[in-house]
Design a protein around this motif. Structure first.
Motif, mmCIF file in Angstrom:
data_model
loop_
_atom_site.group_PDB
_atom_site.id
_atom_site.type_symbol
_atom_site.label_atom_id
_atom_site.label_comp_id
_atom_site.label_asym_id
_atom_site.label_seq_id
_atom_site.Cartn_x
_atom_site.Cartn_y
_atom_site.Cartn_z
ATOM 1 N N PRO A 145 1.900 38.016 -7.042
ATOM 2 C CA PRO A 145 1.167 39.170 -7.587
ATOM 3 C C PRO A 145 1.107 39.203 -9.106
ATOM 4 O O PRO A 145 0.148 39.708 -9.683
ATOM 5 C CB PRO A 145 1.957 40.360 -7.037
ATOM 6 C CG PRO A 145 2.610 39.849 -5.800
ATOM 7 C CD PRO A 145 2.953 38.417 -6.101
ATOM 8 N N ARG A 151 -6.919 39.430 -3.970
ATOM 9 C CA ARG A 151 -6.041 40.540 -3.580
ATOM 10 C C ARG A 151 -5.429 40.275 -2.201
ATOM 11 O O ARG A 151 -4.239 40.526 -1.967
ATOM 12 C CB ARG A 151 -6.816 41.848 -3.568
ATOM 13 C CG ARG A 151 -5.933 43.082 -3.321
ATOM 14 C CD ARG A 151 -6.744 44.365 -3.240
ATOM 15 N NE ARG A 151 -7.525 44.555 -4.449
ATOM 16 C CZ ARG A 151 -8.861 44.559 -4.500
ATOM 17 N NH1 ARG A 151 -9.555 44.333 -3.388
ATOM 18 N NH2 ARG A 151 -9.487 44.758 -5.628
ATOM 19 N N TYR A 152 -6.224 39.768 -1.296
ATOM 20 C CA TYR A 152 -5.763 39.465 0.059
ATOM 21 C C TYR A 152 -4.666 38.398 0.034
ATOM 22 O O TYR A 152 -3.623 38.539 0.688
ATOM 23 C CB TYR A 152 -6.951 38.990 0.891
ATOM 24 C CG TYR A 152 -6.613 38.508 2.279
ATOM 25 C CD1 TYR A 152 -5.996 39.358 3.195
ATOM 26 C CD2 TYR A 152 -6.922 37.206 2.673
ATOM 27 C CE1 TYR A 152 -5.696 38.919 4.477
ATOM 28 C CE2 TYR A 152 -6.631 36.759 3.955
ATOM 29 C CZ TYR A 152 -6.019 37.617 4.845
ATOM 30 O OH TYR A 152 -5.717 37.175 6.111
ATOM 31 N N ARG A 187 -12.583 38.699 -6.155
ATOM 32 C CA ARG A 187 -11.463 39.588 -6.449
ATOM 33 C C ARG A 187 -10.794 40.083 -5.175
ATOM 34 O O ARG A 187 -9.567 40.172 -5.079
ATOM 35 C CB ARG A 187 -11.949 40.775 -7.283
ATOM 36 C CG ARG A 187 -10.847 41.725 -7.717
ATOM 37 C CD ARG A 187 -11.378 42.815 -8.622
ATOM 38 N NE ARG A 187 -11.931 42.241 -9.844
ATOM 39 C CZ ARG A 187 -12.543 42.961 -10.785
ATOM 40 N NH1 ARG A 187 -12.694 44.273 -10.612
ATOM 41 N NH2 ARG A 187 -13.001 42.385 -11.874
ATOM 42 N N GLU A 188 -11.577 40.395 -4.162
ATOM 43 C CA GLU A 188 -11.009 40.849 -2.883
ATOM 44 C C GLU A 188 -10.201 39.746 -2.214
ATOM 45 O O GLU A 188 -9.143 40.000 -1.627
ATOM 46 C CB GLU A 188 -12.133 41.320 -1.957
ATOM 47 C CG GLU A 188 -12.754 42.635 -2.381
ATOM 48 C CD GLU A 188 -13.960 42.991 -1.529
ATOM 49 O OE1 GLU A 188 -14.663 42.048 -1.076
ATOM 50 O OE2 GLU A 188 -14.192 44.177 -1.307
ATOM 51 N N LYS A 244 -2.735 37.674 -2.430
ATOM 52 C CA LYS A 244 -1.544 38.240 -3.064
ATOM 53 C C LYS A 244 -0.764 39.094 -2.075
ATOM 54 O O LYS A 244 0.472 39.067 -2.042
ATOM 55 C CB LYS A 244 -1.942 39.077 -4.284
ATOM 56 C CG LYS A 244 -2.401 38.254 -5.478
ATOM 57 C CD LYS A 244 -2.791 39.143 -6.643
ATOM 58 C CE LYS A 244 -3.234 38.318 -7.841
ATOM 59 N NZ LYS A 244 -3.625 39.186 -8.994
#
Length: 277
Positions: free
Chosen positions: A53, A43-44, A39-40, A46
């Motif tokens: 996004p 996010r990075y 998930r991290e 995106k």
């Protein structure tokens, strides 16, 4: 993605984390090692603009694909690219960030720019940003022959990070030669054509049928000027026929005035129309 965090004076480690302690019992420094979560990483990517996004969950790349994309991101960062560059790269060359792309495929382009152009890391980075598709040009069959041709006719400073230079380097020799051939067809010798293109390399980017030919025909048929004037001022081809050349020619013709092409076209509107009211 594996990260390492140094913790000082950490005497009561949590059981929920994996700790690797220094074997020296007197030391109070430990190293916490953990794998960045999927998930991290998403996010990075995106944040970088590599992944949209608003991408739906079922359309997101799988963990292995994300790891693969991160390898490409890290390679580009090692070549001078920063976070703010990635949205442009992702928009113009989305295939770079696919799970099938291999960064080793574009490594030869960086080597070519550094060793044969030659360009600094900063210059290579800026050239690629101005024309990202250069990353997919074949060094042996496109970039190297083009560089050799441009140097032979006298084009200099190709390492300067301009949009013109970036697109010139990414143009095959056959297309460049067509502009030389066109100029020869209207009365230039090969040397004169090569010299004109070296003085104004932007000529290589102009279309023939919709740009250069109509301007030449207007010059000789309506303005009654000689091709010799083009040899002196090849930059003529860079001006708009409808917005610059025709209006100024008609303005001068109404006043029975004829001046060199450079003076006719280079002056700004205010200075030009103030001079010949």
């Amino acid at each position: 993605m594996l990260r390492s965090l140094s913790l000082s004076s950490f005497s009561r480690p949590s059981r929920s984390r994996s700790l690797s302690a220094n074997p020296n019992p007197k030391s109070t420094t430990f190293y916490l090692k953990f794998r960045t979560t999927y998930r991290e990483n998403l996010r990075y990517l995106k944040i970088l603009g590599v992944i949209e996004p608003q991408t739906k969950p079922n359309k997101l790349p799988l963990p292995d694909a994300v790891d693969h994309i991160l390898v490409t991101v890290n390679f580009l960062k090692s070549k001078g690219f920063c976070d703010s560059d990635f949205p442009r790269l992702a928009f113009l060359c989305p295939q770079i960030f696919s799970d099938t792309f291999q960064f080793t495929d574009i490594a030869p382009v960086f080597d070519f720019l550094a060793d044969e152009l030659p360009a600094s890391v900063e210059e290579s980075h800026a050239l690629i940003l101005r024309c990202p598709s250069i990353l997919f040009s074949d060094v042996e069959f496109c970039l190297r022959p083009t560089l050799r041709f441009l140097r032979q006719i006298g084009v200099e400073n190709l390492n300067r990070p301009t949009s013109l230079n970036a697109h010139l380097l990414n143009t095959r020799v056959e297309k460049l030669r067509k502009k030389i051939t066109f100029l020869q067809s209207i009365g230039f010798s090969y040397e004169e054509a090569a010299n004109a293109c070296a003085r104004d390399p932007a000529i290589f980017g102009y279309g023939l049928e919709n740009n250069m030919l109509p301007k030449f025909e207007y010059l000789v048929n309506h303005m009654k000027r000689s091709v010799e004037e083009l040899k002196v001022f090849p930059q003529y081809f860079g001006f708009s026929l409808e917005k610059r050349i025709i209006p100024r020619h008609l303005h001068l013709a109404q006043r029975n005035v004829q001046i060199p092409l450079k003076r006719m076209l280079m002056w700004g509107d205010e200075k030009f129309y103030a001079k010949w009211k």
